[in-house]
Design a protein around this motif. Structure first.
Motif, PDB file in Angstrom:
ATOM      1  N   GLY A 126       0.808  -1.211   0.000  1.00  0.00           N
ATOM      2  CA  GLY A 126       0.000   0.000   0.000  1.00  0.00           C
ATOM      3  C   GLY A 126       0.842   1.262   0.000  1.00  0.00           C
ATOM      4  N   SER A 186       2.594   1.593  -3.523  1.00  0.00           N
ATOM      5  CA  SER A 186       1.614   1.913  -4.560  1.00  0.00           C
ATOM      6  C   SER A 186       1.068   3.327  -4.375  1.00  0.00           C
ATOM      7  CB  SER A 186       0.472   0.902  -4.537  1.00  0.00           C
ATOM      8  OG  SER A 186       0.944  -0.408  -4.757  1.00  0.00           O
ATOM      9  N   LEU A 187       0.765   3.676  -3.125  1.00  0.00           N
ATOM     10  CA  LEU A 187       0.210   4.999  -2.856  1.00  0.00           C
ATOM     11  C   LEU A 187       1.211   6.094  -3.207  1.00  0.00           C
ATOM     12  CD1 LEU A 187      -2.069   6.754  -1.732  1.00  0.00           C
ATOM     13  CD2 LEU A 187      -1.078   6.445   0.548  1.00  0.00           C
ATOM     14  N   LEU A 196       0.587   8.851  -5.964  1.00  0.00           N
ATOM     15  CA  LEU A 196       0.577  10.251  -5.571  1.00  0.00           C
ATOM     16  C   LEU A 196       1.485  11.079  -6.473  1.00  0.00           C
ATOM     17  CD1 LEU A 196      -0.308  12.439  -3.561  1.00  0.00           C
ATOM     18  CD2 LEU A 196       1.637  11.769  -2.109  1.00  0.00           C
TER      19      LEU A 196
END
Length: 254
Positions: A212, A215-216, A220
């Motif tokens: 997470g 990927s985030l 972003l």
């Protein structure tokens, strides 16, 4: 009465600064021009430093996902013996991508502000603002001399023939392709790393958090960059007392 217009955040910046110059009758902003140049130099250094860092991180990531092992200088230890080295480099690269985008947009913002000074200086004489900017800051004159239209703000003194026009067109395609492929390569290496970690590591819930975060962070970076140059709806008040509420065009003519 409010009028709806479409602007990107970057366009909104230079349109707003152009209006600020319009209402600045005391020349406060012009007096700060030197300070803007200093800040641009710092922003440029940060931009280059973050891009280099991401390049080195991606190079290390490419070595790790290939399955090869290298000796770490001064420590006499192989990368394959370092615990969680793949995960650490991958997470670091994801965070670095965010800082690259922030540094790039910050530099572009200062560059845009200085462009407005040059555009206004050039208007009375119709000279090319690029030459004014070249005297104030480091500009990529190589890109200017290799493009088809030398003066994008006015009339060219020397119209290129077919051979140079083709050369400039191919150069632009190759350069744009390189700029696009570099982030794609970063995302591919990141995806390969995440897949290897998923297949070979028994991380359980930790992997979910790790996946997470990586990927985030990458999402972003793309989100911020695309948002800075995508058009959004804004409203301008045509009944206010602010002069020139609807800014004159500040982009080069088509």
């Amino acid at each position: 009465m409010k009028t709806k217009i479409r602007l990107s955040p970057m366009t909104r910046l230079y349109a707003t600064f152009d209006l600020e110059l319009e209402i600045d009758k005391q020349g406060t902003l012009n007096n700060l021009r030197g300070k803007f140049i200093e800040r641009l130099v710092v922003a440029e250094q940060k931009r280059d430093a973050t891009i280099r860092s991401l390049f080195y991180i991606d190079a290390a990531l490419a070595i790790l996902v290939s399955g090869k092992s290298l000796k770490v200088p001064f420590f006499d230890i192989a990368t394959s013996d370092l615990p969680a080295i793949l995960e650490i480099v991958t997470a670091t690269g994801a965070i670095a991508a965010v800082f690259v985008v922030i540094a790039f947009i910050n530099w572009a913002s200062y560059d845009t502000i200085l462009n407005q000074f040059a555009i206004r200086d050039a208007q009375p004489t119709f000279i090319d603002p690029d030459f004014i900017q070249a005297a104030e800051k480091q500009t990529e004159l190589t890109m200017k001399l290799l493009r088809k239209k030398f003066n994008i703000w006015g009339v060219d003194f020397h119209e290129p023939g077919r051979a140079f026009s083709t050369y400039a067109w191919i150069t632009a395609i190759l350069f744009n392709a390189l700029c696009i492929l570099f982030p794609i390569l970063h995302f591919i290496l990141t995806a390969m790393s995440l897949n290897q970690t998923y297949v070979h590591s028994d991380m359980g819930a930790v992997y979910i958090i790790y996946f997470g975060v990586v990927s985030l962070a990458n999402f972003l970076a793309v989100w911020i960059f695309v948002g800075a140059y995508r058009d959004f709806t804004f409203f301008v008040d045509l009944t206010g007392d602010t002069p020139a509420v609807v800014p004159r065009p500040s982009e080069p003519p088509n």
